[in-house]
Write a protein that holds these residues in place. Sequence first.
Motif, mmCIF file in Angstrom:
data_model
loop_
_atom_site.group_PDB
_atom_site.id
_atom_site.type_symbol
_atom_site.label_atom_id
_atom_site.label_comp_id
_atom_site.label_asym_id
_atom_site.label_seq_id
_atom_site.Cartn_x
_atom_site.Cartn_y
_atom_site.Cartn_z
ATOM 1 N N TYR A 38 12.046 43.168 40.077
ATOM 2 C CA TYR A 38 11.876 42.248 41.193
ATOM 3 C C TYR A 38 12.836 42.648 42.302
ATOM 4 O O TYR A 38 14.017 42.887 42.056
ATOM 5 C CB TYR A 38 12.162 40.808 40.749
ATOM 6 C CG TYR A 38 11.217 40.339 39.650
ATOM 7 C CD1 TYR A 38 9.837 40.422 39.819
ATOM 8 C CD2 TYR A 38 11.711 39.838 38.448
ATOM 9 C CE1 TYR A 38 8.956 40.010 38.822
ATOM 10 C CE2 TYR A 38 10.835 39.415 37.444
ATOM 11 C CZ TYR A 38 9.470 39.511 37.632
ATOM 12 O OH TYR A 38 8.622 39.107 36.647
ATOM 13 N N ILE A 72 15.527 34.101 37.596
ATOM 14 C CA ILE A 72 15.460 35.547 37.381
ATOM 15 C C ILE A 72 16.779 35.953 36.722
ATOM 16 O O ILE A 72 17.854 35.634 37.222
ATOM 17 C CB ILE A 72 15.261 36.322 38.710
ATOM 18 C CG1 ILE A 72 13.982 35.889 39.425
ATOM 19 C CG2 ILE A 72 15.273 37.831 38.446
ATOM 20 C CD1 ILE A 72 12.690 36.194 38.704
ATOM 21 N N PRO A 74 19.183 38.800 35.520
ATOM 22 C CA PRO A 74 19.434 40.231 35.755
ATOM 23 C C PRO A 74 19.667 41.033 34.473
ATOM 24 O O PRO A 74 19.694 42.255 34.519
ATOM 25 C CB PRO A 74 20.678 40.237 36.659
ATOM 26 C CG PRO A 74 21.278 38.896 36.539
ATOM 27 C CD PRO A 74 20.214 37.941 36.104
ATOM 28 N N SER A 77 15.674 41.435 33.701
ATOM 29 C CA SER A 77 14.888 42.021 34.787
ATOM 30 C C SER A 77 15.772 42.934 35.606
ATOM 31 O O SER A 77 16.981 42.757 35.650
ATOM 32 C CB SER A 77 14.366 40.929 35.718
ATOM 33 O OG SER A 77 13.539 40.050 35.023
ATOM 34 N N MET A 79 16.753 43.499 39.145
ATOM 35 C CA MET A 79 16.665 42.809 40.433
ATOM 36 C C MET A 79 17.483 43.590 41.462
ATOM 37 O O MET A 79 18.657 43.885 41.218
ATOM 38 C CB MET A 79 17.202 41.394 40.282
ATOM 39 C CG MET A 79 17.037 40.556 41.520
ATOM 40 S SD MET A 79 17.708 38.910 41.267
ATOM 41 C CE MET A 79 18.909 38.912 42.576
#
Length: 335
Positions: A38, A72, A74, A77, A79
Amino acid sequence: KQRVLSGIQPTGDSYHLGNYLGAVRQWVGLQDDYDAFYFIPDLHSITIPGWDPKELRERVYRGAAQLLAAGIDPQRSVMFLQSHVPEHAELGWVMQCITGDGEARRMTQFKDKSAKQGQDNTTAGLYAYPMLMAADILLYRPQLVPVGEDQRQHLELARNLAQRFNSRFKKTFVVPEPKILPNSAKIFDLQDPSAKMSKSGSNPKGLINLLDDPKTTAKRIKSAVTDNDGEIRFDPENKPGVSNLLVIQSELTDTPIDTLVERYQASGAQYGALKGDTADAVEAFVVPFRDKFEEFLADRAELERILDDGARRAREVAGPVLAQTYERLGLVAPK
Ligand code: ATP
Ligand code: MG
């Protein structure tokens, strides 16, 4: 694991409820089952002239802190900021060189925005926007690219460019599938429920910003446009205002719309109750969201560490893909 990639621009001071319910919340849900990337397309946000550098920097930090506050993670994901991964701009150039002028001019976002701004205010960057977006996607070879309806044509271009490159040179890119995610609610403007809620939408009163003061938000919900028939039922075509409030409340309380409607009809409730409950549901979400946001924003060093780490992990994927692309184009690799 399949890979998912998506981005959200750092427009404005705050994301709005449509951004959250229509996009970011789905991203959060995909983190376990997908290899998730993302990013904040900060380079895209300078395609429209007239930004203030200090404000842009602040918006980017605020955008990152909001993604973290929304969930979200980290750890799970990757990022990152687009400008931290130079491969985006580099592959963007390659994409420009395999895109036809006519093809680029047919992009409706370019046609709409350039018509609105006039030729003197339209940058070549706005024209190149979809080619940079193609690079954003193709660098990571994702199978799934969740995008809103407004970005469908750009995703189609990315697919065409991937196929074109693969057949002209050698199979290099994955042709991404445009998947509209299930359960991604579309949220409408509170004052004009025929238009989608949008950061650049005309009327601020129609917006539910995640970072607004809850009193402002409650006021906006209470003055949302409804209709005159007085009946609470779900009918997006004939009762867009009432239906929009039902969707918002349903999404935020995890209660099916039918259940809400039955409850209201059984108690003979009026629109006032629907608005009050919807305002409560929004408040229950935004208050802890804002607290988390403030915490993430205040620790600038930690925020920077998260973004650095994300950029490093993104480059591990993007670097080799760009090198392979250059090699296949016939560019000489540096020794
Ligand atoms: P702009 O007006 O600048 O285009 P926007 O409010 O449309 O801003 P985007 O940055 O274009 O926001 O979109 C970010 C993400 O949020 C996209 O995935 C988009 O589909 C989603 N999104 C935006 N508005 C809504 C909405 N009203 N309902 C559901 N999803 C939305
Ligand atoms: Mg948009």
